[in-house]
Design an enzyme around this catalytic site. Structure first.
Site, mmCIF file in Angstrom:
data_model
loop_
_atom_site.group_PDB
_atom_site.id
_atom_site.type_symbol
_atom_site.label_atom_id
_atom_site.label_comp_id
_atom_site.label_asym_id
_atom_site.label_seq_id
_atom_site.Cartn_x
_atom_site.Cartn_y
_atom_site.Cartn_z
ATOM 1 N N ASP A 58 -13.499 50.599 -3.449
ATOM 2 C CA ASP A 58 -14.281 50.592 -4.688
ATOM 3 C C ASP A 58 -13.589 49.592 -5.614
ATOM 4 O O ASP A 58 -12.427 49.793 -5.999
ATOM 5 C CB ASP A 58 -14.290 52.001 -5.305
ATOM 6 C CG ASP A 58 -15.062 52.053 -6.613
ATOM 7 O OD1 ASP A 58 -15.215 51.002 -7.279
ATOM 8 O OD2 ASP A 58 -15.517 53.147 -6.981
ATOM 9 N N ASN A 85 -17.815 39.780 -5.369
ATOM 10 C CA ASN A 85 -19.276 39.832 -5.266
ATOM 11 C C ASN A 85 -19.873 41.212 -5.579
ATOM 12 O O ASN A 85 -21.026 41.296 -6.004
ATOM 13 C CB ASN A 85 -19.661 39.410 -3.840
ATOM 14 C CG ASN A 85 -21.095 39.729 -3.516
ATOM 15 O OD1 ASN A 85 -22.010 39.000 -3.886
ATOM 16 N ND2 ASN A 85 -21.326 40.860 -2.830
ATOM 17 N N TYR A 150 -25.636 44.925 -17.720
ATOM 18 C CA TYR A 150 -25.480 43.917 -16.658
ATOM 19 C C TYR A 150 -25.315 42.526 -17.277
ATOM 20 O O TYR A 150 -24.430 41.763 -16.882
ATOM 21 C CB TYR A 150 -26.711 43.984 -15.760
ATOM 22 C CG TYR A 150 -26.705 43.066 -14.561
ATOM 23 C CD1 TYR A 150 -26.087 43.448 -13.375
ATOM 24 C CD2 TYR A 150 -27.355 41.836 -14.599
ATOM 25 C CE1 TYR A 150 -26.100 42.612 -12.265
ATOM 26 C CE2 TYR A 150 -27.376 40.996 -13.494
ATOM 27 C CZ TYR A 150 -26.749 41.387 -12.329
ATOM 28 O OH TYR A 150 -26.773 40.568 -11.228
ATOM 29 N N THR A 187 -32.711 40.279 -2.023
ATOM 30 C CA THR A 187 -31.715 41.245 -1.525
ATOM 31 C C THR A 187 -32.158 42.647 -1.939
ATOM 32 O O THR A 187 -33.007 42.799 -2.826
ATOM 33 C CB THR A 187 -30.315 41.004 -2.133
ATOM 34 O OG1 THR A 187 -30.361 41.379 -3.517
ATOM 35 C CG2 THR A 187 -29.847 39.566 -2.003
ATOM 36 N N PRO A 188 -31.539 43.681 -1.370
ATOM 37 C CA PRO A 188 -31.887 45.051 -1.762
ATOM 38 C C PRO A 188 -31.760 45.307 -3.267
ATOM 39 O O PRO A 188 -32.528 46.083 -3.838
ATOM 40 C CB PRO A 188 -30.893 45.899 -0.952
ATOM 41 C CG PRO A 188 -30.661 45.085 0.295
ATOM 42 C CD PRO A 188 -30.657 43.661 -0.173
HETATM 43 N N1 LIG Z 1 -29.754 39.398 -5.743
HETATM 44 C C1 LIG Z 1 -29.843 38.703 -6.862
HETATM 45 O O1 LIG Z 1 -30.921 38.226 -7.250
HETATM 46 C C2 LIG Z 1 -28.628 38.465 -7.697
HETATM 47 C C3 LIG Z 1 -28.737 37.555 -8.772
HETATM 48 C C4 LIG Z 1 -27.633 37.306 -9.557
HETATM 49 C C5 LIG Z 1 -26.434 37.915 -9.283
HETATM 50 N N2 LIG Z 1 -26.352 38.804 -8.242
HETATM 51 C C6 LIG Z 1 -25.053 39.417 -8.006
HETATM 52 O O2 LIG Z 1 -24.669 39.227 -6.662
HETATM 53 C C7 LIG Z 1 -23.863 40.328 -6.243
HETATM 54 C C8 LIG Z 1 -24.441 40.921 -4.957
HETATM 55 O O3 LIG Z 1 -25.747 41.405 -5.244
HETATM 56 P P1 LIG Z 1 -26.814 41.748 -4.091
HETATM 57 O O4 LIG Z 1 -28.104 41.269 -4.583
HETATM 58 O O5 LIG Z 1 -26.301 41.307 -2.791
HETATM 59 O O6 LIG Z 1 -26.828 43.343 -4.209
HETATM 60 P P2 LIG Z 1 -26.862 44.485 -3.071
HETATM 61 O O7 LIG Z 1 -27.194 45.727 -3.816
HETATM 62 O O8 LIG Z 1 -27.684 44.067 -1.940
HETATM 63 O O9 LIG Z 1 -25.337 44.540 -2.574
HETATM 64 C C9 LIG Z 1 -24.306 44.959 -3.440
HETATM 65 C C10 LIG Z 1 -23.198 45.544 -2.599
HETATM 66 O O10 LIG Z 1 -22.133 45.923 -3.494
HETATM 67 C C11 LIG Z 1 -21.661 47.185 -3.089
HETATM 68 N N3 LIG Z 1 -21.021 47.874 -4.213
HETATM 69 C C12 LIG Z 1 -21.619 48.445 -5.283
HETATM 70 N N4 LIG Z 1 -20.704 49.012 -6.065
HETATM 71 C C13 LIG Z 1 -19.498 48.794 -5.479
HETATM 72 C C14 LIG Z 1 -18.152 49.109 -5.826
HETATM 73 N N5 LIG Z 1 -17.870 49.819 -6.936
HETATM 74 N N6 LIG Z 1 -17.159 48.697 -5.002
HETATM 75 C C15 LIG Z 1 -17.448 48.013 -3.870
HETATM 76 N N7 LIG Z 1 -18.692 47.682 -3.488
HETATM 77 C C16 LIG Z 1 -19.698 48.066 -4.297
HETATM 78 C C17 LIG Z 1 -22.889 47.918 -2.580
HETATM 79 O O11 LIG Z 1 -22.546 49.020 -1.742
HETATM 80 C C18 LIG Z 1 -23.629 46.815 -1.838
HETATM 81 O O12 LIG Z 1 -23.225 46.729 -0.485
HETATM 82 C C19 LIG Z 1 -23.825 41.302 -7.407
HETATM 83 O O13 LIG Z 1 -22.659 41.074 -8.168
HETATM 84 C C20 LIG Z 1 -25.050 40.926 -8.199
HETATM 85 O O14 LIG Z 1 -24.933 41.284 -9.551
HETATM 86 C C21 LIG Z 1 -27.404 39.094 -7.443
#
Ligand SMILES: NC(=O)c1ccc[n+]([C@@H]2O[C@H](COP(=O)([O-])OP(=O)(O)OC[C@H]3O[C@@H](n4cnc5c(N)ncnc54)[C@H](O)[C@@H]3O)[C@@H](O)[C@H]2O)c1
Length: 260
Positions: A58, A85, A150, A187-188
């Protein structure tokens, strides 16, 4: 010869979405990858598939960072790349954000990124240098009303990144630090967001291509290509930069579609 051959990389939040794509591409390009996540089952399955290691972690828990970095250096001989990430996105505007939502969001994003950089930096410097890659968002640049905490957290990651880059430059330790600012990517996390805001529902890990195009979403591999570049020596002169990857969404928002 892969683009990150021989390098050691840690990717947090690697069990899903962008982190999984980063881990896959870094491993395919020759890095020894340590994937971390709170989702053990999904993380271990991907790690097995790509020949990476998995560490249950975590990011908001500082003691596990100490253990992660120490074990990585001991087992793999150093640390060259850290992709901060892991993230969560809870829908709540300024009027509906509770103190619990605020604290949890900042704990995962800001504490997590701070702990990661703080504990990885000495290990990277000892390895002769490295690349800290902090996942921010276009939310850091424009602010997104339904994502108050966020947006604040991602803005913090943006400026923390620049402060770390300036520090590393003054220390001449060969460690670089950059932030990555994706727009909406398939992504999810975005599936849950669209669902929560009344948009289309997804039944799988990805939308079909026509839906993705209609919604203007990028693919996880698009971001992974940028992470790969920032992790490789190809970006050796880039530090303190904010790399926007949104197919122009932000400039359109700021300048208007006609460029006004
Ligand atoms: N998908 C987008 O459009 C987007 C856009 C901008 C930024 N982001 C950023 O990219 C990163 C990844 O996002 P994503 O879209 O792949 O999301 P996602 O929900 O698909 O994956 C996020 C992962 O982080 C893990 N996670 C959550 N809390 C955690 C913790 N406390 N410790 C360890 N792991 C933890 C989850 O279990 C999951 O596997 C994030 O920081 C998100 O804010 C995503």
């Amino acid at each position: 010869m892969g683009r990150v051959e021989g390098k050691v990389a840690i990717v947090t939040g690697a069990a899903s979405g962008l982190g999984a794509a980063d881990a896959r591409l870094l491993a395919a390009e020759g890095a020894s990858v340590v994937m971390t996540d709170i989702n053990v089952e999904a993380g271990e399955a991907i790690a097995r598939e790509i020949g990476a290691e998995f560490f249950e972690h975590d990011v908001s828990h500082e003691p596990s960072w100490r253990q992660l970095i120490a074990e990585t250096v001991e087992r793999l001989g150093g640390l060259d790349i850290l992709v901060n990430n892991a993230g969560i996105a809870i829908i709540a505007d300024i009027e509906n954000t509770t103190s619990e939502i605020w604290r949890r969001t900042l704990a995962v994003h800001l504490d997590g990124t701070f702990f990661g950089c703080h504990h990885a930096l000495p290990a990277m410097a000892a390895s002769g240098g490295g690349s800290l890659i902090n996942m921010s968002s276009t939310a850091a640049l424009v602010g997104i009303a339904p994502y108050l905490a966020y947006s604040a957290a991602k803005g913090g990651i943006r400026s923390m990144t620049k402060a770390i880059a300036a520090h590393c430059r003054s220390r001449r330790n060969n460690v670089r630090c950059n932030s990555v600012h994706p727009g909406s990517i398939d992504t999810p996390m975005v599936h849950a967001a669209l669902d929560g805001l009344g948009g289309p529902k997804s039944n799988g890990e990805h939308f079909p291509e026509d839906v993705r195009r209609r919604l203007g979403l990028g693919e996880a591999v698009d971001v992974a290509q940028l992470v790969l570049f920032l992790g490789s020596d190809e970006s050796k002169h880039i530090s303190g930069a904010e790399m926007v990857i949104d197919n122009g969404d932000t400039v359109v928002q700021l300048s208007g579609p006609g460029g006004n």
